[in-house]
Design a protein around this motif. Sequence first.
Motif, mmCIF file in Angstrom:
data_model
loop_
_atom_site.group_PDB
_atom_site.id
_atom_site.type_symbol
_atom_site.label_atom_id
_atom_site.label_comp_id
_atom_site.label_asym_id
_atom_site.label_seq_id
_atom_site.Cartn_x
_atom_site.Cartn_y
_atom_site.Cartn_z
ATOM 1 N N GLY A 1 87.441 107.043 51.915
ATOM 2 C CA GLY A 1 86.213 107.314 51.167
ATOM 3 C C GLY A 1 85.058 106.465 51.660
ATOM 4 O O GLY A 1 83.908 106.931 51.720
ATOM 5 N N ARG A 2 85.337 105.232 52.024
ATOM 6 C CA ARG A 2 84.302 104.357 52.580
ATOM 7 C C ARG A 2 83.821 104.883 53.932
ATOM 8 O O ARG A 2 82.624 104.842 54.229
ATOM 9 C CB ARG A 2 84.839 102.933 52.729
ATOM 10 N N LEU A 3 84.757 105.353 54.743
ATOM 11 C CA LEU A 3 84.366 105.925 56.028
ATOM 12 C C LEU A 3 83.439 107.114 55.824
ATOM 13 O O LEU A 3 82.416 107.243 56.516
ATOM 14 C CB LEU A 3 85.611 106.354 56.807
ATOM 15 N N GLN A 4 83.771 107.985 54.906
ATOM 16 C CA GLN A 4 82.920 109.148 54.651
ATOM 17 C C GLN A 4 81.516 108.720 54.227
ATOM 18 O O GLN A 4 80.518 109.245 54.725
ATOM 19 C CB GLN A 4 83.535 110.031 53.576
ATOM 20 N N GLU A 5 81.426 107.745 53.331
ATOM 21 C CA GLU A 5 80.107 107.287 52.889
ATOM 22 C C GLU A 5 79.354 106.619 54.039
ATOM 23 O O GLU A 5 78.130 106.779 54.162
ATOM 24 C CB GLU A 5 80.244 106.337 51.698
ATOM 25 N N GLN A 6 80.056 105.869 54.884
ATOM 26 C CA GLN A 6 79.380 105.258 56.030
ATOM 27 C C GLN A 6 78.800 106.327 56.951
ATOM 28 O O GLN A 6 77.673 106.194 57.446
ATOM 29 C CB GLN A 6 80.345 104.353 56.792
ATOM 30 N N LEU A 7 79.557 107.390 57.195
ATOM 31 C CA LEU A 7 79.048 108.472 58.037
ATOM 32 C C LEU A 7 77.827 109.132 57.400
ATOM 33 O O LEU A 7 76.843 109.444 58.084
ATOM 34 C CB LEU A 7 80.152 109.506 58.282
ATOM 35 N N GLU A 8 77.881 109.349 56.098
ATOM 36 C CA GLU A 8 76.736 109.939 55.399
ATOM 37 C C GLU A 8 75.506 109.046 55.521
ATOM 38 O O GLU A 8 74.381 109.531 55.749
ATOM 39 C CB GLU A 8 77.091 110.171 53.928
ATOM 40 N N ILE A 9 75.715 107.738 55.399
ATOM 41 C CA ILE A 9 74.587 106.812 55.421
ATOM 42 C C ILE A 9 74.029 106.647 56.828
ATOM 43 O O ILE A 9 72.810 106.745 57.042
ATOM 44 C CB ILE A 9 75.005 105.449 54.835
ATOM 45 N N VAL A 10 74.887 106.393 57.807
ATOM 46 C CA VAL A 10 74.414 106.161 59.171
ATOM 47 C C VAL A 10 73.669 107.388 59.690
ATOM 48 O O VAL A 10 72.548 107.281 60.204
ATOM 49 C CB VAL A 10 75.588 105.788 60.100
ATOM 50 N N THR A 11 74.281 108.554 59.566
ATOM 51 C CA THR A 11 73.606 109.766 60.049
ATOM 52 C C THR A 11 72.384 110.089 59.201
ATOM 53 O O THR A 11 71.385 110.598 59.713
ATOM 54 C CB THR A 11 74.574 110.956 60.071
ATOM 55 N N GLY A 12 72.443 109.779 57.911
ATOM 56 C CA GLY A 12 71.287 110.022 57.046
ATOM 57 C C GLY A 12 70.107 109.130 57.389
ATOM 58 O O GLY A 12 68.957 109.584 57.402
ATOM 59 N N LEU A 13 70.358 107.864 57.685
ATOM 60 C CA LEU A 13 69.283 106.958 58.083
ATOM 61 C C LEU A 13 68.619 107.428 59.372
ATOM 62 O O LEU A 13 67.392 107.438 59.501
ATOM 63 C CB LEU A 13 69.833 105.543 58.266
ATOM 64 N N TYR B 1 80.786 103.471 46.938
ATOM 65 C CA TYR B 1 81.018 102.197 47.612
ATOM 66 C C TYR B 1 79.738 101.542 48.124
ATOM 67 O O TYR B 1 79.695 100.331 48.282
ATOM 68 C CB TYR B 1 81.979 102.406 48.788
ATOM 69 N N TYR B 2 78.714 102.345 48.395
ATOM 70 C CA TYR B 2 77.482 101.818 48.982
ATOM 71 C C TYR B 2 76.281 102.424 48.271
ATOM 72 O O TYR B 2 76.281 103.599 47.904
ATOM 73 C CB TYR B 2 77.401 102.152 50.480
ATOM 74 N N ARG B 3 75.240 101.591 48.109
ATOM 75 C CA ARG B 3 73.993 102.053 47.513
ATOM 76 C C ARG B 3 72.824 101.520 48.341
ATOM 77 O O ARG B 3 72.755 100.335 48.637
ATOM 78 C CB ARG B 3 73.876 101.586 46.060
ATOM 79 N N LEU B 4 71.926 102.412 48.711
ATOM 80 C CA LEU B 4 70.710 102.047 49.438
ATOM 81 C C LEU B 4 69.526 102.576 48.642
ATOM 82 O O LEU B 4 69.546 103.726 48.165
ATOM 83 C CB LEU B 4 70.680 102.666 50.841
ATOM 84 N N THR B 5 68.498 101.760 48.498
ATOM 85 C CA THR B 5 67.319 102.143 47.722
ATOM 86 C C THR B 5 66.073 102.023 48.576
ATOM 87 O O THR B 5 65.768 100.949 49.105
ATOM 88 C CB THR B 5 67.174 101.248 46.472
ATOM 89 N N ALA C 1 60.432 110.019 60.137
ATOM 90 C CA ALA C 1 59.627 108.793 60.163
ATOM 91 C C ALA C 1 58.587 108.839 59.051
ATOM 92 O O ALA C 1 57.940 109.862 58.816
ATOM 93 C CB ALA C 1 58.944 108.652 61.515
ATOM 94 N N GLY C 2 58.449 107.730 58.363
ATOM 95 C CA GLY C 2 57.496 107.643 57.269
ATOM 96 C C GLY C 2 58.095 107.971 55.914
ATOM 97 O O GLY C 2 57.472 107.731 54.877
ATOM 98 N N GLU C 3 59.318 108.510 55.887
ATOM 99 C CA GLU C 3 59.991 108.811 54.634
ATOM 100 C C GLU C 3 61.045 107.749 54.338
ATOM 101 O O GLU C 3 61.442 106.983 55.220
ATOM 102 C CB GLU C 3 60.624 110.205 54.679
ATOM 103 N N LYS C 4 61.508 107.717 53.098
ATOM 104 C CA LYS C 4 62.503 106.735 52.663
ATOM 105 C C LYS C 4 63.870 107.407 52.504
ATOM 106 O O LYS C 4 63.968 108.602 52.261
ATOM 107 C CB LYS C 4 62.086 106.112 51.328
ATOM 108 N N PHE C 5 64.900 106.582 52.622
ATOM 109 C CA PHE C 5 66.270 107.067 52.445
ATOM 110 C C PHE C 5 66.908 106.313 51.286
ATOM 111 O O PHE C 5 66.912 105.083 51.254
ATOM 112 C CB PHE C 5 67.084 106.843 53.719
ATOM 113 N N THR C 6 67.450 107.067 50.334
ATOM 114 C CA THR C 6 68.147 106.492 49.190
ATOM 115 C C THR C 6 69.532 107.119 49.104
ATOM 116 O O THR C 6 69.691 108.324 49.341
ATOM 117 C CB THR C 6 67.368 106.739 47.888
ATOM 118 N N TYR C 7 70.499 106.293 48.778
ATOM 119 C CA TYR C 7 71.878 106.789 48.700
ATOM 120 C C TYR C 7 72.579 106.086 47.557
ATOM 121 O O TYR C 7 72.538 104.852 47.446
ATOM 122 C CB TYR C 7 72.609 106.507 50.020
#
Length: 307
Positions: free
Chosen positions: A126-138, A153-157, A143-149
């Motif tokens: 599950g952590r691997l899946q979230e890492q893939l979602e986050i890395v590819t999502g970032l 296991y992980y939260r980005l604001t 450019a100029g937009e924000k990424f929130t997740y």
Amino acid sequence: MKLRIFTEPQQGASYDTLLQVARAAEELDFDAFYRSDHYLAMGGTEGLPGPTDAWITLAGLARETSSIRLGTLMTAATFRLPGPLAIQVAQVDAMSGGRVELGLGAGWFEEEHSAYGIPFPKEKFGRLQEQLEIVTGLWSTPAGEKFTYDGRYYRLTDSPALPKPVQPKVPVLIGGLGKVRTPALAARFADEFNIPFASVADSEEQFGRVRAAAQEHGRSPGDLVLSNALVACVGRDDAEVARRAAAIGRDVAELKEHGLAGSPAEVVDKIGQYEQAGASRVYLQILDLHDLDHLQLISEQVRTQVA
């Protein structure tokens, strides 16, 4: 068929040794130089002079090579947080002029985590899946937009999602022999699917599962590069094969059964079997990193025959 060089530095290699191998691989027209991501030697070896970090190594090689592609089989998700990992890979991609590829796996070797104080969670997939979602999502956030997740296991604001890689898309590799979740994950995120150290028959079955999962996800099966990682031990005659097998502590018969071993003609034939199973790339696991003549032989008498 593309041949790539794959090293296991945790078994014993300094950065200078890896640089020599990477430069030799580049000069000999191999398609890429890859390395494992481990901090502890396996199989009873001491691994001297000690572990080297995968992404620090690739950052150095990015500046000291010019054309060969660089990557990991596989970066361990347990070793890094996904946000900093996205930054690291994007930076090394820029340092290399756009030659980086990211192999990302769940992490599995509990002893190396204990040895270096790295948490080893029970739930890794599950952590691997979230890492893939986050890395590819970032990387894909405009450019100029924000990424929130907001994951389990992980939260980005409001991440600025910077820096961006130089390549329009850094190739992402996923691998393994899991029959259900692994093909599904590859169908969602992978540009390449890699099978480590498996037979031709097992590879063909797993490639079929991955193609089917890709279709179910609305992708053309041809979108995914399929590849194998296999130990290499090639010699001009039986004596040279035996010498190289002894140098890595392996039996010739076992290597021929489970890897790419024997004369150049035998190895070309075996690679052809993997190609028929679906592979278009083979990662040659090179365990004796001081035997650069081995690389030259493979380049001249194997690579040229399968290209």
